[in-house]
Design an enzyme around this catalytic site. Structure first.
Site, PDB file in Angstrom:
ATOM      1  N   TYR A 220      42.911  88.565   8.076  1.00  0.00           N
ATOM      2  CA  TYR A 220      41.896  88.348   9.118  1.00  0.00           C
ATOM      3  C   TYR A 220      42.306  89.100  10.386  1.00  0.00           C
ATOM      4  O   TYR A 220      41.512  89.832  10.988  1.00  0.00           O
ATOM      5  CB  TYR A 220      41.776  86.853   9.390  1.00  0.00           C
ATOM      6  CG  TYR A 220      40.812  86.496  10.505  1.00  0.00           C
ATOM      7  CD1 TYR A 220      39.440  86.491  10.284  1.00  0.00           C
ATOM      8  CD2 TYR A 220      41.280  86.169  11.785  1.00  0.00           C
ATOM      9  CE1 TYR A 220      38.554  86.160  11.300  1.00  0.00           C
ATOM     10  CE2 TYR A 220      40.402  85.836  12.801  1.00  0.00           C
ATOM     11  CZ  TYR A 220      39.041  85.835  12.558  1.00  0.00           C
ATOM     12  OH  TYR A 220      38.166  85.514  13.576  1.00  0.00           O
ATOM     13  N   LYS A 224      40.413  92.322  12.408  1.00  0.00           N
ATOM     14  CA  LYS A 224      39.954  92.256  13.793  1.00  0.00           C
ATOM     15  C   LYS A 224      40.583  93.375  14.635  1.00  0.00           C
ATOM     16  O   LYS A 224      39.978  93.837  15.602  1.00  0.00           O
ATOM     17  CB  LYS A 224      40.250  90.871  14.384  1.00  0.00           C
ATOM     18  CG  LYS A 224      39.417  89.762  13.741  1.00  0.00           C
ATOM     19  CD  LYS A 224      37.918  89.993  13.943  1.00  0.00           C
ATOM     20  CE  LYS A 224      37.051  88.915  13.344  1.00  0.00           C
ATOM     21  NZ  LYS A 224      35.610  89.120  13.552  1.00  0.00           N
TER      22      LYS A 224
HETATM   23  N1  LIG Z   1      35.215  80.401  16.157  1.00  0.00           N
HETATM   24  C1  LIG Z   1      36.263  80.989  16.689  1.00  0.00           C
HETATM   25  O1  LIG Z   1      37.189  80.362  17.201  1.00  0.00           O
HETATM   26  C2  LIG Z   1      36.339  82.496  16.689  1.00  0.00           C
HETATM   27  C3  LIG Z   1      37.367  83.100  17.408  1.00  0.00           C
HETATM   28  C4  LIG Z   1      37.437  84.475  17.437  1.00  0.00           C
HETATM   29  C5  LIG Z   1      36.499  85.228  16.760  1.00  0.00           C
HETATM   30  N2  LIG Z   1      35.519  84.625  16.055  1.00  0.00           N
HETATM   31  C6  LIG Z   1      34.550  85.473  15.343  1.00  0.00           C
HETATM   32  O2  LIG Z   1      33.249  85.052  15.639  1.00  0.00           O
HETATM   33  C7  LIG Z   1      32.378  85.421  14.581  1.00  0.00           C
HETATM   34  C8  LIG Z   1      31.487  84.252  14.206  1.00  0.00           C
HETATM   35  O3  LIG Z   1      32.294  83.208  13.746  1.00  0.00           O
HETATM   36  P1  LIG Z   1      31.912  81.671  13.878  1.00  0.00           P
HETATM   37  O4  LIG Z   1      33.095  81.002  14.435  1.00  0.00           O
HETATM   38  O5  LIG Z   1      30.605  81.510  14.539  1.00  0.00           O
HETATM   39  O6  LIG Z   1      31.842  81.314  12.328  1.00  0.00           O
HETATM   40  P2  LIG Z   1      30.862  80.341  11.506  1.00  0.00           P
HETATM   41  O7  LIG Z   1      30.387  79.213  12.351  1.00  0.00           O
HETATM   42  O8  LIG Z   1      31.573  80.075  10.239  1.00  0.00           O
HETATM   43  O9  LIG Z   1      29.599  81.285  11.214  1.00  0.00           O
HETATM   44  C9  LIG Z   1      29.730  82.405  10.409  1.00  0.00           C
HETATM   45  C10 LIG Z   1      28.371  83.012  10.150  1.00  0.00           C
HETATM   46  O10 LIG Z   1      28.553  84.139   9.294  1.00  0.00           O
HETATM   47  C11 LIG Z   1      27.756  83.959   8.132  1.00  0.00           C
HETATM   48  N3  LIG Z   1      28.474  84.471   6.970  1.00  0.00           N
HETATM   49  C12 LIG Z   1      29.717  84.121   6.553  1.00  0.00           C
HETATM   50  N4  LIG Z   1      30.023  84.780   5.434  1.00  0.00           N
HETATM   51  C13 LIG Z   1      28.955  85.551   5.120  1.00  0.00           C
HETATM   52  C14 LIG Z   1      28.669  86.453   4.073  1.00  0.00           C
HETATM   53  N5  LIG Z   1      29.515  86.658   3.064  1.00  0.00           N
HETATM   54  N6  LIG Z   1      27.500  87.109   4.068  1.00  0.00           N
HETATM   55  C15 LIG Z   1      26.581  86.880   5.058  1.00  0.00           C
HETATM   56  N7  LIG Z   1      26.803  86.032   6.086  1.00  0.00           N
HETATM   57  C16 LIG Z   1      27.975  85.366   6.103  1.00  0.00           C
HETATM   58  C17 LIG Z   1      27.516  82.460   8.026  1.00  0.00           C
HETATM   59  O11 LIG Z   1      26.270  82.172   7.449  1.00  0.00           O
HETATM   60  P3  LIG Z   1      25.963  81.835   5.909  1.00  0.00           P
HETATM   61  O12 LIG Z   1      26.982  80.858   5.456  1.00  0.00           O
HETATM   62  O13 LIG Z   1      24.557  81.310   5.961  1.00  0.00           O
HETATM   63  O14 LIG Z   1      26.034  83.146   5.203  1.00  0.00           O
HETATM   64  C18 LIG Z   1      27.430  82.061   9.499  1.00  0.00           C
HETATM   65  O15 LIG Z   1      26.128  82.305   9.971  1.00  0.00           O
HETATM   66  C19 LIG Z   1      33.279  85.899  13.439  1.00  0.00           C
HETATM   67  O16 LIG Z   1      33.299  87.296  13.413  1.00  0.00           O
HETATM   68  C20 LIG Z   1      34.638  85.363  13.835  1.00  0.00           C
HETATM   69  O17 LIG Z   1      35.683  86.148  13.304  1.00  0.00           O
HETATM   70  C21 LIG Z   1      35.411  83.267  16.004  1.00  0.00           C
END
Ligand SMILES: NC(=O)c1ccc[n+]([C@@H]2O[C@H](COP(=O)([O-])OP(=O)(O)OC[C@H]3O[C@@H](n4cnc5c(N)ncnc54)[C@H](OP(=O)(O)O)[C@@H]3O)[C@@H](O)[C@H]2O)c1
Length: 346
Positions: A220, A224
């Site tokens: 991961y 990034k």
């Molecule tokens: N949350 C944190 O603390 C954090 C920190 C740093 C960076 N980020 C980044 O922020 C971004 C969003 O993360 P989040 O925290 O909002 O995660 P999340 O709540 O798990 O949401 C992830 C989204 O991506 C979609 N997704 C996952 N796998 C997929 C696939 N194989 N094909 C199509 N869609 C897919 C999911 O929808 P479906 O299941 O409907 O497909 C969901 O809409 C990511 O890039 C993550 O690395 C998050």
């Protein structure tokens, strides 16, 4: 008398040597302190005082925003807030019912149009991207949010990460972001060539783990880092087309992916996080401390963390060992939880 004169000359020479060293150290200290104060001032000004570029620059009326990973978490908030700002929104993810529900909510709340594109980025081929091209080619796209991302099911040494998990993380965090950009960028460039008023915005949702390598989340973390470098290089290429690329150096946010359910000063929910991003376009905020081109830590708690990590002697690399210890602890407690759940089923 002779020896007295000699001693006098010697001590004068010594004095001037020490004086020089002292002045040199003072000069270096002053230079470093001024640099520290200047960069800290930039972080404070950009995070708390200066507004970012207005979203309307990217073509609100009749323009479209495309959000990947829109069904949940940060992507869902981007879709809601871009809709509220007047953009029509294309929503991409796998969960059809969640996307349909969100589309209805955006249309009802904001009176804009929406489209849904169902896609599983772990199962794509050329046809998948051809289908995206076909659906989007007639749209006036002003904003792309490359938000989709997935992480490890559990913190693990690389030798224990399955080929499947490794492949999925790379497919979603690297390939999907690059391929969707490759589909939409020519449309944005064409659009910007039509009028000098047309500008584009590409937001790439990265993570601090791209800057601070995280053992046991190595795949991961590395994806990034890829996104950070890709964004910076791309930003320079597309500036001439009035397209802004912004890479987000996100710290923790309450979502399914982070597995964090409680907010704190440094861990917001997706709503204030996205509001901060959209109000600070073009400003580095916390990332201003080290001046990483086109990278931003716009939420104030994240800006403070970014400033702290980068002003720490040794910088981000100083945190690798601590991260390793933390991940080992997290793995142990997750395994214990899984064991408890398994026992409860029997
Ligand atoms: N949350 C944190 O603390 C954090 C920190 C740093 C960076 N980020 C980044 O922020 C971004 C969003 O993360 P989040 O925290 O909002 O995660 P999340 O709540 O798990 O949401 C992830 C989204 O991506 C979609 N997704 C996952 N796998 C997929 C696939 N194989 N094909 C199509 N869609 C897919 C999911 O929808 P479906 O299941 O409907 O497909 C969901 O809409 C990511 O890039 C993550 O690395 C998050």
């Amino acid at each position: 008398m002779d020896s007295l004169v000699k001693n006098f000359h010697f001590s004068l020479a010594m004095d001037s040597k020490w004086d020089c060293l002292l002045w040199f150290l003072l000069f270096v200290g002053l230079f470093k302190s001024l640099g520290f104060l200047w960069r800290t001032g930039l972080v404070i000004a950009q995070t708390f005082l200066i507004p970012g570029k207005s979203l309307s620059l990217f073509g609100v009326k009749s323009a479209w925003a495309v959000v990947t990973g829109a069904s949940d978490g940060i992507g869902r908030e981007f879709a809601l807030q871009l809709g509220a700002a007047g953009f029509n929104v294309v929503l991409m993810a796998r969960n059809e019912s969640a996307l349909k529900e969100l589309a209805t909510e955006i249309e009802q709340k904001s009176g804009v149009s929406t489209k849904i594109h169902l896609i599983d980025f772990t199962k794509t081929n050329e046809d998948s991207y051809a289908a995206i091209t076909e659906q989007l080619s007639s749209l006036d796209i002003g904003v792309l949010v490359n938000n989709v991302g997935c992480g490890h099911s559990i913190s693990a040494d690389f030798v224990d990460v399955s080929q499947q998990e490794f492949g999925d993380i790379v497919a979603v965090n690297v390939t999907a972001n690059v391929r969707v950009t490759r589909v939409i960028l020519p449309m944005m460039i064409k659009r910007s060539a039509k009028s000098v008023k047309n500008r584009g915005l590409i937001i790439n949702v990265g993570s601090f783990s791209g800057a601070v390598p995280i053992p046991m989340l190595q795949t991961y973390s590395a994806t990034k880092a890829f996104l950070a470098t890709f964004s910076t290089a791309l930003a320079e290429e597309v500036r001439q087309h009035r397209i802004t690329v912004e890479h987000l150096n996100a710290y923790f946010i309450v979502t399914k992916l982070s597995k964090i359910s409680r907010t704190s000063l440094f861990v917001p929910t997706a709503k204030p996080y996205v509001a901060a991003v959209l109000s600070k376009i073009g400003l580095a905020c916390g990332a201003a401390y080290t001046g990483r081109p086109n990278t931003s830590s716009p939420f104030w708690g994240h800006a403070v963390l970014d400033w702290y990590i980068n002003s720490f002697p040794g910088g981000p690399s100083s945190f690798i060992e601590t991260s390793f210890r933390m991940q080992r602890g997290l793995r142990a407690s997750r395994l214990r939880k899984l064991e408890r759940e398994k026992n409860a089923q029997h």
